[in-house]
Design a protein around this motif. Structure first.
Motif, mmCIF file in Angstrom:
data_model
loop_
_atom_site.group_PDB
_atom_site.id
_atom_site.type_symbol
_atom_site.label_atom_id
_atom_site.label_comp_id
_atom_site.label_asym_id
_atom_site.label_seq_id
_atom_site.Cartn_x
_atom_site.Cartn_y
_atom_site.Cartn_z
ATOM 1 N N ARG A 124 0.833 -1.211 0.000
ATOM 2 C CA ARG A 124 0.000 0.000 0.000
ATOM 3 C C ARG A 124 0.863 1.255 0.000
ATOM 4 O O ARG A 124 1.919 1.298 0.616
ATOM 5 N N THR A 125 0.368 2.273 -0.696
ATOM 6 C CA THR A 125 1.016 3.574 -0.691
ATOM 7 C C THR A 125 -0.055 4.637 -0.930
ATOM 8 O O THR A 125 -1.248 4.315 -1.028
ATOM 9 N N ARG A 126 0.358 5.886 -1.007
ATOM 10 C CA ARG A 126 -0.558 6.987 -1.321
ATOM 11 C C ARG A 126 0.044 7.831 -2.425
ATOM 12 O O ARG A 126 1.258 8.031 -2.480
ATOM 13 N N THR A 127 -0.833 8.328 -3.296
ATOM 14 C CA THR A 127 -0.371 9.259 -4.315
ATOM 15 C C THR A 127 -0.088 10.603 -3.656
ATOM 16 O O THR A 127 -0.398 10.824 -2.479
ATOM 17 N N GLU A 128 0.504 11.500 -4.427
ATOM 18 C CA GLU A 128 0.828 12.807 -3.873
ATOM 19 C C GLU A 128 -0.410 13.625 -3.538
ATOM 20 O O GLU A 128 -0.326 14.579 -2.758
ATOM 21 N N ASP A 129 -1.569 13.264 -4.115
ATOM 22 C CA ASP A 129 -2.811 13.935 -3.727
ATOM 23 C C ASP A 129 -3.570 13.149 -2.661
ATOM 24 O O ASP A 129 -4.754 13.380 -2.428
ATOM 25 N N ARG A 130 -2.873 12.169 -2.029
ATOM 26 C CA ARG A 130 -3.352 11.429 -0.863
ATOM 27 C C ARG A 130 -4.352 10.329 -1.193
ATOM 28 O O ARG A 130 -5.007 9.777 -0.310
ATOM 29 N N SER A 131 -4.496 9.947 -2.444
ATOM 30 C CA SER A 131 -5.342 8.801 -2.781
ATOM 31 C C SER A 131 -4.638 7.512 -2.365
ATOM 32 O O SER A 131 -3.426 7.364 -2.550
ATOM 33 N N ARG A 132 -5.404 6.576 -1.822
ATOM 34 C CA ARG A 132 -4.837 5.289 -1.429
ATOM 35 C C ARG A 132 -4.681 4.383 -2.653
ATOM 36 O O ARG A 132 -5.588 4.277 -3.470
ATOM 37 N N TRP A 159 -6.593 3.190 -8.721
ATOM 38 C CA TRP A 159 -7.269 3.955 -7.680
ATOM 39 C C TRP A 159 -8.293 4.887 -8.315
ATOM 40 O O TRP A 159 -8.228 5.199 -9.500
ATOM 41 N N ASP A 161 -10.191 8.555 -8.119
ATOM 42 C CA ASP A 161 -10.188 9.931 -7.629
ATOM 43 C C ASP A 161 -10.936 10.758 -8.664
ATOM 44 O O ASP A 161 -10.338 11.458 -9.464
ATOM 45 N N ARG A 204 3.245 7.422 -7.573
ATOM 46 C CA ARG A 204 2.657 8.360 -6.595
ATOM 47 C C ARG A 204 2.424 9.728 -7.182
ATOM 48 O O ARG A 204 1.530 10.474 -6.740
#
Length: 207
Positions: A124-132, A159, A161, A204
């Motif tokens: 798991r990680t998050r994109t730079e706009d905080r999407s999982r 993901w 968004d 990301r």
């Protein structure tokens, strides 16, 4: 799949172009119908970037017939034609999209000459706009005319968004400098850890 006649119906994914300078070269920019879900065609606008310097270095150090894509990054923005029915949003179809994305990614690696393709762990990680984002590992190896095959590792994630995005890529999991000592310069000196970190950074930064 057949290419649709109109490539303008799905906007291109936003990729970090400033981080793709240098060895990365855009080798594909296309829109096509990928699969179907909930009575709609899933259209995808995909861009693919490849480390063409790495490819050329191996080719020049070996038999020219070993023209292999060793490292690439891709991003896709999806749209539904016709639009999803009222009450069905992108997040609701995301599980089906994730499953199909992994399947297609595994098939793409096989088309690129990777054999023994297998699905691996999730991260798991998050994109730079905080999407999982949950990335799925896919592994295999590239056979060589002489010597042991080169292990390859890929990752793909999806993901939602607003629109649904896909992103991922692959790279060698062992030093190509050790496999191809005739290559000149430092192009082959990259490590699997560095390749992985760069790929995850690109994913990301995709929007």
């Amino acid at each position: 799949m057949p290419r649709a006649p109109d490539d303008s119906d799905v906007p291109a994914p936003a990729v970090p172009v400033d981080r793709l300078d240098g060895t990365w070269e855009r080798v594909e920019d296309a829109t096509e119908t990928l699969f179907g879900v909930e009575g709609a065609d899933v259209r995808g606008h995909t861009v693919v970037y490849e480390d063409t310097d790495l490819r050329a270095a191996v080719r020049e150090a070996t038999d020219p017939s070993l023209d292999q894509s060793w490292r690439f990054f891709f991003a896709t923005r999806l749209a539904f034609r016709p639009p999803l029915a009222p009450g069905i949003g992108p997040a609701m179809v995301l599980p089906s999209v994730k499953t199909e994305a992994v399947r297609r990614f595994a098939d793409d690696l096989a088309d690129r000459g990777v054999v023994g393709v297998e699905r691996g762990r999730r991260e798991r990680t998050r994109t730079e706009d905080r999407s999982r984002v949950t990335l799925r590992q896919v592994t295999g190896e590239v056979p060589l005319p002489d010597g042991d095959p080169v292990p390859v590792e890929g990752w793909v994630g999806a993901w939602a968004d607003g629109d649904i995005r896909l992103a991922g890529g692959a790279y060698p999991r062992s030093s190509l400098a050790d496999r191809f000592p005739g290559a000149e310069g430092q192009v082959l000196d990259g490590s699997a850890a560095d390749y992985r970190d760069e790929l995850f950074d690109l994913v990301r930064a995709t929007g």
